[in-house]
Design a protein around this motif. Structure first.
Motif, short mmCIF file in Angstrom:
data_model
loop_
_atom_site.label_atom_id
_atom_site.label_comp_id
_atom_site.label_asym_id
_atom_site.label_seq_id
_atom_site.Cartn_x
_atom_site.Cartn_y
_atom_site.Cartn_z
N UNK A 185 70.33 -32.49 -110.10
CA UNK A 185 70.56 -33.87 -110.54
C UNK A 185 70.82 -34.82 -109.37
N UNK A 186 71.32 -34.31 -108.25
CA UNK A 186 71.46 -35.18 -107.08
C UNK A 186 70.10 -35.67 -106.62
N UNK A 187 69.11 -34.78 -106.58
CA UNK A 187 67.75 -35.20 -106.21
C UNK A 187 67.19 -36.18 -107.23
N UNK A 188 67.48 -35.95 -108.50
CA UNK A 188 67.00 -36.84 -109.56
C UNK A 188 67.61 -38.23 -109.39
N UNK A 189 68.90 -38.30 -109.07
CA UNK A 189 69.55 -39.59 -108.85
C UNK A 189 68.93 -40.31 -107.66
N UNK A 190 68.59 -39.57 -106.62
CA UNK A 190 67.93 -40.19 -105.46
C UNK A 190 66.53 -40.68 -105.83
N UNK A 191 65.87 -39.96 -106.74
CA UNK A 191 64.57 -40.44 -107.21
C UNK A 191 64.71 -41.80 -107.90
N UNK A 192 65.78 -41.96 -108.68
CA UNK A 192 65.99 -43.25 -109.35
C UNK A 192 66.06 -44.37 -108.32
N UNK A 193 66.73 -44.12 -107.19
CA UNK A 193 66.83 -45.17 -106.19
C UNK A 193 65.52 -45.38 -105.45
N UNK A 194 64.73 -44.33 -105.30
CA UNK A 194 63.39 -44.51 -104.73
C UNK A 194 62.53 -45.38 -105.63
N UNK A 195 62.67 -45.21 -106.93
CA UNK A 195 61.92 -46.05 -107.88
C UNK A 195 62.40 -47.49 -107.79
N UNK A 196 63.71 -47.68 -107.72
CA UNK A 196 64.26 -49.04 -107.57
C UNK A 196 63.67 -49.72 -106.34
N UNK A 197 63.64 -48.99 -105.24
CA UNK A 197 63.12 -49.57 -104.00
C UNK A 197 61.63 -49.88 -104.12
N UNK A 198 60.87 -48.96 -104.72
CA UNK A 198 59.44 -49.19 -104.87
C UNK A 198 59.14 -50.41 -105.74
N UNK A 199 60.03 -50.68 -106.70
CA UNK A 199 59.87 -51.84 -107.58
C UNK A 199 60.29 -53.14 -106.89
N UNK A 200 60.98 -53.02 -105.76
CA UNK A 200 61.43 -54.21 -105.05
C UNK A 200 62.67 -54.84 -105.65
N UNK A 201 63.47 -54.05 -106.36
CA UNK A 201 64.68 -54.57 -107.00
C UNK A 201 65.90 -54.30 -106.12
N UNK A 202 66.71 -55.32 -105.90
CA UNK A 202 67.94 -55.13 -105.12
C UNK A 202 68.96 -54.32 -105.91
N UNK A 203 69.04 -54.56 -107.22
CA UNK A 203 69.94 -53.83 -108.10
C UNK A 203 69.19 -53.50 -109.40
N UNK A 204 69.70 -52.50 -110.10
CA UNK A 204 69.18 -52.18 -111.42
C UNK A 204 70.34 -52.11 -112.40
N UNK A 205 70.06 -52.35 -113.65
CA UNK A 205 70.97 -51.98 -114.73
C UNK A 205 70.54 -50.60 -115.21
N UNK A 206 71.47 -49.83 -115.75
CA UNK A 206 71.19 -48.43 -116.07
C UNK A 206 71.72 -48.11 -117.46
N UNK A 207 70.89 -47.44 -118.26
CA UNK A 207 71.31 -46.97 -119.58
C UNK A 207 70.77 -45.58 -119.79
N UNK A 208 71.58 -44.71 -120.38
CA UNK A 208 71.11 -43.35 -120.67
C UNK A 208 71.95 -42.77 -121.79
N UNK A 209 71.33 -41.79 -122.44
CA UNK A 209 71.99 -41.00 -123.48
C UNK A 209 71.92 -39.54 -123.05
N UNK A 210 73.03 -38.81 -123.23
CA UNK A 210 73.07 -37.36 -123.05
C UNK A 210 72.91 -36.97 -121.57
N UNK A 211 71.99 -36.00 -121.25
CA UNK A 211 71.86 -35.55 -119.86
C UNK A 211 71.64 -36.72 -118.91
N UNK A 212 70.95 -37.76 -119.35
CA UNK A 212 70.74 -38.92 -118.49
C UNK A 212 72.02 -39.55 -118.01
#
Length: 547
Positions: A185-212
């Motif tokens: 899950x540490x690698x998965x969390x880093x993937x989320x930030x790679x996606x944020x960067x690729x999208x050009x977003x300075x910040x993201x809002x985050x929502x998840x249910x369960x394992x997310x």
């Protein structure tokens, strides 16, 4: 072979260069923000009933070697319906582990189009590493089919379980390659930030249910300044180190959920078991199953107590769709005859309840559906996409030393939960015993600082993420507020209109409910028009539950 259900062209050498720059900006020793420089992502339409935009980007296989090999991540988005109101990206992470974010939130509508979130945000999700259209974890279907489905009842069962776990993990590693050791899950969390960067977003809002929610929690640890807001619904608690405590908390909430169902049935005239002692009905069914004398009236097959328990467990995720069919099913099992089918009922009957036969086949249908999805775009020789154990056992390590210890747990839990006896999530513990992969992200207490206020949403009883887990997670997250749903269920965004309203308002306005806020119970009063969707089943391709 990498799974691809759609084609999204990347923008040539320039894009690859940009992505390499994104990757090299981040190392395992540093959680510094990736520069939010948008890349030329090759979005393409995807979906059938519901459409969105999908693409593939590349991220490091191993974030400790950002310039090394890469893997594919399949991402998707639904652009904000009202661009004038747009407040950026709402990243929604799927559950599981092993769930597809593209299926649930892009080509499905886990966040409905009538939600105000669709007006204000680009909804972005992902098939996480190892899952679906991203570079997949592959395992031999014949080996997966050998998965033990009952709790070890003897020393021989226990030794067979250990041998199977070693066999499965070795098979999955051989078929998958290096990715097998990098799906924590540490690698998965880093993937989320790679996606944020690729999208050009300075910040993201985050929502998840369960394992997310575990992904969100660890993202908060690594990238607190990159969060605008975070709402996490039905929370994991990755600080649990005791196998018994893990099993006890899940069993506590299964028992509580069943007792809530029994009380609801006593108060609901349309319930098939209204006027009966529902707890005594289940006790008798489990006793007959253990004796080998309980048969499915639809098929004639002998049912085990574990199969009965799974049938009780599944509807607790979504009572609005599951409570009435469960009552029908238990009544049919107790009577030893198939329940009256909806088509056979008098036409004057209002809102006919789904038949017990539909309930009886739900688990089998769900397993078949999951197996078909896991096998998509792969040959039998390559294997099926079965990511759950590889991800799970990268995150959880259990100090269980013997069959006697496991057997003692089961006997103690029977006293804790006299009716339901044992949560099917016992498999979360047994799956990782003698697993031959690295536990690279073992249990730990969260160390979070600098995040915005966080909304934690829970139910009174939740069979997949118990109340105790949510309280524990909230205690580890600074400036968090717990929103309490007084009913039963998993994923309160979909179980409570009150909870959904608070979640939407918070993510849009960043206005938290007052501490101690409760949402009232919301149980069904009439049979549902449809049964539980097999797409939403909480069972994996093996028939074991997922979060």
């Amino acid at each position: 072979m990498r799974l691809r259900l759609f084609t999204a062209a990347l923008a040539g050498a320039a894009l690859l260069s940009q992505l390499a720059g994104v990757a090299s900006a981040q190392s395992a020793a540093s959680a510094e923000r990736l520069e939010a420089v948008p890349t030329a992502i090759g979005w393409a339409e995807c979906g059938t009933t519901y459409k969105g935009e999908c693409a593939t980007i590349k991220v490091p296989l191993d974030y400790a070697k950002p310039g090394g090999p890469t893997i594919d991540l399949a991402i998707g988005r639904l652009t904000a319906l009202d661009p004038a109101k747009r407040q950026g990206v709402l990243f929604v992470h799927p559950g599981g582990p092993g769930g597809s974010g593209l299926n649930s939130y892009i080509m499905g509508r886990g966040i409905p189009d009538d939600s105000p979130l669709r007006q204000y945000f680009d909804i972005v999700s992902v098939d996480p590493r190892g899952v679906g259209r991203s570079t997949p974890i592959l395992c031999g279907e014949d080996v997966v089919d050998e998965t033990p489905l009952t709790y070890p009842a003897s020393e021989a069962d226990y030794q067979n379980l250990l041998a199977f776990n070693a066999k499965l993990s070795k098979d999955c590693r051989e078929r998958t390659g290096p990715l097998f050791d990098h799906v924590d899950t540490t690698s998965v969390a880093r993937d989320v930030d790679s996606i944020r960067a690729a999208l050009g977003e300075r910040q993201i809002s985050f929502f998840a249910i369960s394992y997310g929610t575990q992904v969100g929690q660890q993202y908060s640890e690594l990238f607190p300044k990159n969060l605008r807001a975070m709402a996490i619904d039905s929370n994991m608690d990755h600080s649990i180190t005791s196998a018994y405590q893990y099993m006890k908390t899940t069993t506590d909430d299964l028992e509580g959920s069943f007792l809530a169902f029994a009380k609801w049935c006593g108060e609901t005239a349309a319930c098939a078991l209204h006027g009966q002692d529902v707890s005594a009905v289940l006790d008798d069914l489990l006793a007959r199953a253990r004796a080998g004398t309980l048969k499915d009236p639809e098929t004639g097959a002998v049912l085990s107590d574990e199969e009965v328990r799974i049938e009780v467990f599944e509807p607790m995720y979504k009572p609005s769709a599951g409570f009435f069919p469960l009552a029908d099913r238990l009544k049919a099992l107790a009577a030893g005859q198939a329940a009256e089918k909806a088509a056979d009922k008098p036409s004057a009957s209002p809102s006919p309840s789904p038949s017990a036969s539909a309930s009886a086949s739900a688990s089998g249908d769900a397993k078949t559906t999951a197996r078909a999805a896991a096998s998509a775009s792969t040959s039998a020789a390559e294997g099926v996409n079965y990511a759950y154990p590889a991800i799970w056992c990268s995150d959880w390590k259990w100090n269980v030393k013997s069959f006697a210890e496991l057997d003692r747990y089961k006997r103690r839990l029977k006293a804790v939960a006299p009716h339901t006896e044992l949560s099917p999530f016992w498999s979360d513990v047994t799956t990782c015993l003698n697993w031959q992969g690295k536990t690279s992200n073992p249990q730990h207490r969260l160390k979070i600082s600098g995040t915005p206020p966080t909304l934690v949403i829970k139910a009174r009883d939740d069979v997949a993420t118990p109340a105790a887990w949510n309280y524990a997670a909230a205690r580890q997250i600074p400036r968090s507020v717990v929103l309490e749903y007084d009913g039963v269920g998993h994923g309160q965004f979909r179980n409570s209109t009150c909870a959904r309203d608070y979640i939407e308002k918070y993510l849009i306005n960043r206005t938290l409910p007052a501490a101690g806020t409760h949402c009232p119970t919301q149980f069904p009063t009439e049979p549902p028009a449809t049964t539980l969707s097999t797409q939403d089943s909480p069972l994996s391709i093996t028939g074991r539950p997922v979060h």
